[in-house]
Write a protein that holds these residues in place. Structure first.
Motif, PDB file in Angstrom:
ATOM      1  N   MET A   1     -86.117 -64.194 -25.264  1.00  0.00           N
ATOM      2  CA  MET A   1     -86.566 -63.288 -26.330  1.00  0.00           C
ATOM      3  C   MET A   1     -86.496 -61.837 -25.855  1.00  0.00           C
ATOM      4  O   MET A   1     -86.136 -60.928 -26.628  1.00  0.00           O
ATOM      5  N   GLU A   2     -86.874 -61.666 -24.571  1.00  0.00           N
ATOM      6  CA  GLU A   2     -86.835 -60.301 -24.027  1.00  0.00           C
ATOM      7  C   GLU A   2     -85.396 -59.764 -24.018  1.00  0.00           C
ATOM      8  O   GLU A   2     -85.142 -58.635 -24.427  1.00  0.00           O
ATOM      9  N   ARG A   3     -84.491 -60.633 -23.521  1.00  0.00           N
ATOM     10  CA  ARG A   3     -83.097 -60.206 -23.520  1.00  0.00           C
ATOM     11  C   ARG A   3     -82.572 -59.976 -24.937  1.00  0.00           C
ATOM     12  O   ARG A   3     -81.808 -59.038 -25.205  1.00  0.00           O
ATOM     13  N   THR A   4     -82.997 -60.840 -25.830  1.00  0.00           N
ATOM     14  CA  THR A   4     -82.565 -60.678 -27.227  1.00  0.00           C
ATOM     15  C   THR A   4     -83.088 -59.370 -27.810  1.00  0.00           C
ATOM     16  O   THR A   4     -82.411 -58.675 -28.584  1.00  0.00           O
ATOM     17  N   GLU A   5     -84.321 -59.039 -27.445  1.00  0.00           N
ATOM     18  CA  GLU A   5     -84.917 -57.787 -27.937  1.00  0.00           C
ATOM     19  C   GLU A   5     -84.138 -56.565 -27.414  1.00  0.00           C
ATOM     20  O   GLU A   5     -83.901 -55.605 -28.146  1.00  0.00           O
ATOM     21  N   VAL A   6     -83.764 -56.667 -26.103  1.00  0.00           N
ATOM     22  CA  VAL A   6     -82.967 -55.568 -25.542  1.00  0.00           C
ATOM     23  C   VAL A   6     -81.651 -55.417 -26.297  1.00  0.00           C
ATOM     24  O   VAL A   6     -81.203 -54.318 -26.635  1.00  0.00           O
ATOM     25  N   LEU A   7     -81.038 -56.584 -26.575  1.00  0.00           N
ATOM     26  CA  LEU A   7     -79.789 -56.539 -27.336  1.00  0.00           C
ATOM     27  C   LEU A   7     -80.007 -55.977 -28.728  1.00  0.00           C
ATOM     28  O   LEU A   7     -79.195 -55.211 -29.251  1.00  0.00           O
ATOM     29  N   SER A   8     -81.107 -56.375 -29.341  1.00  0.00           N
ATOM     30  CA  SER A   8     -81.405 -55.859 -30.695  1.00  0.00           C
ATOM     31  C   SER A   8     -81.604 -54.350 -30.678  1.00  0.00           C
ATOM     32  O   SER A   8     -81.192 -53.635 -31.595  1.00  0.00           O
ATOM     33  N   ILE A   9     -82.305 -53.905 -29.604  1.00  0.00           N
ATOM     34  CA  ILE A   9     -82.516 -52.457 -29.499  1.00  0.00           C
ATOM     35  C   ILE A   9     -81.173 -51.732 -29.379  1.00  0.00           C
ATOM     36  O   ILE A   9     -80.935 -50.700 -30.023  1.00  0.00           O
ATOM     37  N   ALA A  10     -80.306 -52.310 -28.520  1.00  0.00           N
ATOM     38  CA  ALA A  10     -78.990 -51.690 -28.367  1.00  0.00           C
ATOM     39  C   ALA A  10     -78.230 -51.685 -29.682  1.00  0.00           C
ATOM     40  O   ALA A  10     -77.583 -50.696 -30.051  1.00  0.00           O
ATOM     41  N   MET A  11     -78.301 -52.818 -30.414  1.00  0.00           N
ATOM     42  CA  MET A  11     -77.621 -52.882 -31.708  1.00  0.00           C
ATOM     43  C   MET A  11     -78.248 -51.898 -32.690  1.00  0.00           C
ATOM     44  O   MET A  11     -77.551 -51.281 -33.505  1.00  0.00           O
ATOM     45  N   GLU A  12     -79.573 -51.808 -32.626  1.00  0.00           N
ATOM     46  CA  GLU A  12     -80.248 -50.878 -33.540  1.00  0.00           C
ATOM     47  C   GLU A  12     -79.834 -49.432 -33.227  1.00  0.00           C
ATOM     48  O   GLU A  12     -79.623 -48.618 -34.141  1.00  0.00           O
ATOM     49  N   GLU A  13     -79.740 -49.112 -31.941  1.00  0.00           N
ATOM     50  CA  GLU A  13     -79.275 -47.774 -31.576  1.00  0.00           C
ATOM     51  C   GLU A  13     -77.847 -47.534 -32.060  1.00  0.00           C
ATOM     52  O   GLU A  13     -77.501 -46.436 -32.515  1.00  0.00           O
ATOM     53  N   LEU A  14     -77.037 -48.601 -31.935  1.00  0.00           N
ATOM     54  CA  LEU A  14     -75.668 -48.476 -32.424  1.00  0.00           C
ATOM     55  C   LEU A  14     -75.643 -48.237 -33.919  1.00  0.00           C
ATOM     56  O   LEU A  14     -74.891 -47.401 -34.437  1.00  0.00           O
TER      57      LEU A  14
ATOM     58  N   GLU B   1     -78.045 -46.917 -35.649  1.00  0.00           N
ATOM     59  CA  GLU B   1     -78.552 -45.560 -35.897  1.00  0.00           C
ATOM     60  C   GLU B   1     -77.450 -44.523 -35.665  1.00  0.00           C
ATOM     61  O   GLU B   1     -77.368 -43.528 -36.403  1.00  0.00           O
ATOM     62  N   GLU B   2     -76.629 -44.729 -34.637  1.00  0.00           N
ATOM     63  CA  GLU B   2     -75.535 -43.796 -34.391  1.00  0.00           C
ATOM     64  C   GLU B   2     -74.548 -43.804 -35.556  1.00  0.00           C
ATOM     65  O   GLU B   2     -74.054 -42.748 -35.978  1.00  0.00           O
ATOM     66  N   ILE B   3     -74.269 -45.031 -36.040  1.00  0.00           N
ATOM     67  CA  ILE B   3     -73.359 -45.113 -37.196  1.00  0.00           C
ATOM     68  C   ILE B   3     -73.973 -44.431 -38.411  1.00  0.00           C
ATOM     69  O   ILE B   3     -73.305 -43.707 -39.167  1.00  0.00           O
ATOM     70  N   ALA B   4     -75.278 -44.667 -38.628  1.00  0.00           N
ATOM     71  CA  ALA B   4     -75.963 -44.007 -39.754  1.00  0.00           C
ATOM     72  C   ALA B   4     -75.963 -42.490 -39.573  1.00  0.00           C
ATOM     73  O   ALA B   4     -75.801 -41.734 -40.544  1.00  0.00           O
ATOM     74  N   GLU B   5     -76.170 -42.049 -38.314  1.00  0.00           N
ATOM     75  CA  GLU B   5     -76.149 -40.615 -38.039  1.00  0.00           C
ATOM     76  C   GLU B   5     -74.758 -40.017 -38.349  1.00  0.00           C
ATOM     77  O   GLU B   5     -74.635 -38.917 -38.898  1.00  0.00           O
ATOM     78  N   ARG B   6     -73.725 -40.770 -37.988  1.00  0.00           N
ATOM     79  CA  ARG B   6     -72.374 -40.298 -38.297  1.00  0.00           C
ATOM     80  C   ARG B   6     -72.165 -40.181 -39.800  1.00  0.00           C
ATOM     81  O   ARG B   6     -71.594 -39.200 -40.281  1.00  0.00           O
ATOM     82  N   GLN B   7     -72.644 -41.195 -40.558  1.00  0.00           N
ATOM     83  CA  GLN B   7     -72.519 -41.129 -42.020  1.00  0.00           C
ATOM     84  C   GLN B   7     -73.330 -39.952 -42.572  1.00  0.00           C
ATOM     85  O   GLN B   7     -72.913 -39.262 -43.502  1.00  0.00           O
ATOM     86  N   ARG B   8     -74.522 -39.723 -41.962  1.00  0.00           N
ATOM     87  CA  ARG B   8     -75.329 -38.605 -42.436  1.00  0.00           C
ATOM     88  C   ARG B   8     -74.617 -37.270 -42.168  1.00  0.00           C
ATOM     89  O   ARG B   8     -74.652 -36.351 -42.993  1.00  0.00           O
ATOM     90  N   LEU B   9     -73.963 -37.171 -40.986  1.00  0.00           N
ATOM     91  CA  LEU B   9     -73.219 -35.954 -40.680  1.00  0.00           C
ATOM     92  C   LEU B   9     -72.078 -35.742 -41.663  1.00  0.00           C
ATOM     93  O   LEU B   9     -71.788 -34.621 -42.079  1.00  0.00           O
ATOM     94  N   GLU B  10     -71.412 -36.845 -42.027  1.00  0.00           N
ATOM     95  CA  GLU B  10     -70.347 -36.719 -43.029  1.00  0.00           C
ATOM     96  C   GLU B  10     -70.903 -36.194 -44.343  1.00  0.00           C
ATOM     97  O   GLU B  10     -70.315 -35.324 -44.986  1.00  0.00           O
TER      98      GLU B  10
END
Length: 865
Positions: free
Chosen positions: A630-643, A645-654
């Motif tokens: 679960m801990e490893r999965t959470e880390v992966l989820s955080i990484a995916m969530e950050e990813l 967020e970056e994609i959302a940030e890119r769309q927001r910049l557009e």
């Protein structure tokens, strides 16, 4: 002409009488000269007498004044009082006597102030004697001055007397000479009278011979004049211009070209006065189309003795067409008086039409440059800027002074790396010096406020008919927003790569051939291989498997078939570089491009070796293992969530870039309408007022003021069109359909292409999508007019399965495949705006040819435009 004997004799006697009359007149003039010289001698004697009288009066006055100073008796001042009374009369008499002698008049004028000064000094001395006594008067310094003045006046008067005596001797000599000359004339006249009587008979006989010779010469002269008249007539008829002669009574001679130019069939119809010609052929001024009055007619001015060269307009007598004529009129002189005039008219109608076409072409060229949405300017052969459009002024941030600024309107320019670039080596200077086009060279320009903009320069040289460079035109495409977007994208990519590098999972990027293109630190730690050892190789070469359930073909088919990212997971057993065993869970993402082709594969490997070892060895510790999972999965989820967020940030910049772009365009449109438009409107009103005032004064420049007002009116219309294209105010007040209708109307006015808008009553969409739909339609119309050359454009706004759909169809050239003009910036802008509102844009050929652009919303819209 033959003279009779009686007339010859009469002529001889008339000549004798004439000679006697001349002798009498000469004798009379000699007597008058003698009398005048005697009178002038008498006048000189009178001047000498007057000067002597003035000198005597002055001496008496001096003696009386000194006697008064010595004795103090008032009786001694009697001579002084007589001098005061006599001085004005003496001076007036002297002025009258020397009025014909400028030198003596000058001396007398110089003597008068001295005499007045002496009289003033005497008066002061006398007054001082009366008031303060003899001692004060003797000490008064003006006494010595009076003595000096007396001596000066005496010397001046004596000098004038000597001059007059010399003049008297001269005039007496002239009198004697005149007397002798008069006597000689009388004697000579008597002798010549008898001689004239003897010569009269000889003169009459000689007159007969002279008359015969004159008759022969007149006959020869008449024949020569007839031949010259025929030659002149032939020359006039052969001249390519219209030529005619005339007097105030009308035209007497005209050639065939004159009759052809005026539209008359015979010379009889042209026997008109200048005023009649002006009325019949409606002579007008080209500058204001006003009829010429009588005093302005070039032929009348030539009859008045003036040489005239003017350009006028006349109406052809048969066709009624307006003919532009350059007329040259000159007077015909005889013995210093005007006896007629000649006019030579040249038809310049073709030249005027060519000049008008050139002016219209120049106006269209300037209008085209002014409406181009990129910065455009032109230079002459020396690099001096001649013409700029508003976009260039906006780009440079300053107004350009024509023929002063050189090569570029920016004071400083730079290379893309920031190093200064000399103005004389900029792309425009290269195009002018080398005579070649420069395409898409990127430079940095510095605006007047110090800010910098990235631009792409596209200068083209302009050649004359001989192939010489006479100037150049340059288009500067502002790519600053693109560079800023690229910088933001690079920053976003760097952040994403930083997250990947610091992620606990291994991230491996494979290209379409399954060769390793990216290898993160996590992968190096997990498998032991560094990036330089695996980049460009397949995973099998290093003993790795990234999928257990999917083959390469199935994986590529899955990604390419959906047209979107396809994620596949699986678990494999892999060997590290040192021989260790690593069990991995793989999360594979297939990335496809806009054409649906596989671009790359991102494989994310999670090390599950520990988990598998724990399952086999410590089944009792299942709970702890689950916690770790679960801990490893959470880390992966955080990484995916950050990813994400970056994609959302890119769309927001557009979205932010689009908003900033629309805001800037709206600001530019509003500034054009509120500032420049109002200024031009005020200038148009002032020009109209000036035109009315000049027209009321019949000023010749009134037509220029009217033309200035018309030009300003056209500029106001152009400014409004530009403002509407940048800031569609109807979009805010009337909605999308009203804005599209206005856009179609303006497009039809500018391009002369039929453009209509068709909309369903049920057509609705989300309000924040209106500006993007408007810009997509605007870009579609621009591309259609630029590339398709259509004759009819239709804008359809309908609802398709509950979703709004906007279609722009034209009947011009068909849609071109990628690689043509449609594969450029326009299509990318369509997709860019479509993504911002969750829509899809499709560009293709229409059912009946031409091009068809369709924008379909992917989700239902609730707000009505």
């Amino acid at each position: 002409m033959k003279l009779s004997i009686e007339k010859s004799i009469a002529a001889g006697f008339a000549l004798a009488i004439l000679c006697l009359s001349i002798f009498g007149i000469v004798s009379y003039q000699s007597a008058l000269r003698l009398t005048r010289h005697a009178e002038r001698a008498r006048q000189t004697q009178e001047v000498i007498t007057q000067l002597g009288t003035l000198l005597a009066t002055l001496l008496d006055d001096e003696a009386g004044t000194r006697g008064y100073l010595v004795t103090g008796l008032e009786s001694c001042l009697e001579s002084h009082r007589r001098a005061l009374l006599a001085y004005p009369g003496n001076f007036d008499a002297l002025r009258e006597a020397v009025h014909d002698n400028p030198a003596q008049k000058f001396r007398l004028s110089a003597l008068h102030p001295t005499l007045l000064e002496r009289l003033a000094a005497c008066e002061e001395v006398i007054n001082l004697m009366r008031t303060k006594g003899f001692a004060a008067a003797q000490e008064f310094e003006r006494i010595s001055e009076s003595k000096q003045l007396i001596e000066s006046i005496r010397h001046q008067i004596v000098g004038m007397i000597e001059v007059e005596r010399s003049l008297l001797q001269q005039r007496q000599g002239q009198t004697d000479t005149s007397a002798k000359f008069t006597l000689a004339v009388i004697v000579l006249a008597s002798v010549l009278t008898f001689a004239m009587a003897g010569c009269a008979a000889w003169l009459m006989e000689r007159g007969f011979h002279v008359c015969r010779r004159i008759e022969e010469e007149l006959g020869i002269t008449y024949k020569v004049a007839q031949r010259q008249a025929l030659e002149l007539r032939s020359i006039i008829d052969c001249m390519p211009d219209a030529v005619y002669f005339g007097t105030r009574d009308g035209i007497t001679i005209s050639n065939e070209n004159a009759r052809r130019m005026l539209g008359v069939r015979s010379a009889t119809e042209l026997r008109l006065t200048a005023d009649q010609m002006a009325r019949k052929f409606e002579l007008r001024w080209p500058r204001n189309n006003q009829l010429l009055n009588a005093c302005e007619l070039p032929f009348n001015r030539a009859l008045a003795g003036e040489s005239v060269i003017e350009e006028i307009m006349l109406t052809h007598g048969e066709t009624g067409e307006v003919v532009h004529v350059r007329t040259a009129c000159a007077p015909l002189m005889e013995e210093g008086r005007v006896i007629g005039a000649v006019a030579v008219n040249s038809d310049i109608t073709a030249r005027k039409r060519a000049e008008l076409a050139l002016i219209q072409s120049e106006e269209r060229y300037r209008h085209l440059i002014s409406i181009v949405p990129v910065a455009v300017y032109t230079c002459d052969r020396d690099g001096y800027i001649t013409v700029t459009n508003p976009c260039a002024v906006e780009l440079w941030g300053r107004e350009i002074i024509p023929h002063v600024d050189r090569w570029c309107g920016s004071p400083r320019i730079f290379h893309p790396n920031g190093t200064p670039l000399a103005l004389d080596t900029c792309p425009m200077a290269i195009a002018l010096s080398e005579g070649r086009s420069v395409r898409g060279e990127e430079i940095l320009i510095q605006r007047n406020d110090g800010s910098r903009r990235w631009v792409l320069a596209h200068p083209d040289p302009i050649f004359d008919a001989s192939g010489q460079v006479i100037g150049a035109i340059n288009a500067l495409v502002d790519i600053t927003p693109l560079r800023q977007a690229e910088a933001a994208l690079r920053e976003s990519s760097q952040r994403l790569r930083a997250h990947q590098e610091h992620s606990p999972i291994a991230v491996i990027e494979l290209d379409a051939d399954f060769a390793v293109a990216g290898w993160t630190v996590g992968a190096e730690k997990m498998f032991g291989w560094n990036a330089s050892e695996v980049i460009g190789k397949s995973l099998e070469c290093v003993g790795l498997r990234f999928s257990s359930n999917w083959t390469r073909r199935e994986l590529l088919a899955a990604g390419a078939g959906t047209g979107i990212m396809s994620e596949v997971s699986g678990e494999t057993c892999n060997r590290t570089k040192l021989g260790g065993i690593v069990h991995c869970e793989w999360y594979n993402t297939v990335l496809v491009d806009t054409g649906g082709r596989v671009a790359s594969i991102v494989a994310r490997a999670l090390d599950v070796t520990a988990r598998r070892s724990a399952d086999e060895a410590l089944r009792t510790l299942n709970a702890e293992l689950e916690a770790r999972v679960m801990e490893r999965t959470e880390v992966l989820s955080i990484a995916m969530e950050e990813l994400r967020e970056e994609i959302a940030e890119r769309q927001r910049l557009e979205q932010e870039i689009l908003k900033v772009s629309e805001h800037e365009q709206a600001r530019l449109g509003q500034d054009l309408h509120d500032d420049l438009g109002q200024q031009l409107a005020g200038m148009a009103m002032l020009a109209q007022l000036l035109s009315n005032q000049l027209g009321a004064e019949a000023h010749p420049k009134a037509v220029h003021a009217a033309q200035l007002k018309n030009f300003l009116t056209d500029s106001i219309s152009t400014t409004r069109d530009l403002a509407k294209s940048l800031y569609p105010v109807e979009l805010e007040h009337g909605g999308l359909l009203l804005a599209l209708a206005d856009l179609a109307h303006r497009t039809e006015l500018v391009s002369k292409v039929r453009c209509v808008v068709q909309a369903d009553k049920t057509f609705s969409f989300e309000k924040d999508a209106a500006i993007h739909l408007y810009r997509i339609v605007q870009e579609s119309l621009s591309n259609a007019l630029r590339h398709g050359k259509p004759s009819h454009i239709t804008i359809d706004c309908v609802m398709s399965d509950g979703m709004p759909k906007v279609t722009v169809t034209n009947d011009g050239e068909g849609f071109k495949q990628p690689g043509g003009k449609w594969a450029g910036m326009g299509l990318h802008l369509f997709q860019y705006r479509a993504r911002a509102i969750g829509a899809e844009v499709m560009v293709g050929s229409g059912e009946n040819g031409g091009c068809k652009v369709t924008c379909l919303m992917k989700a239902s819209r609730k707000n009505d435009a």
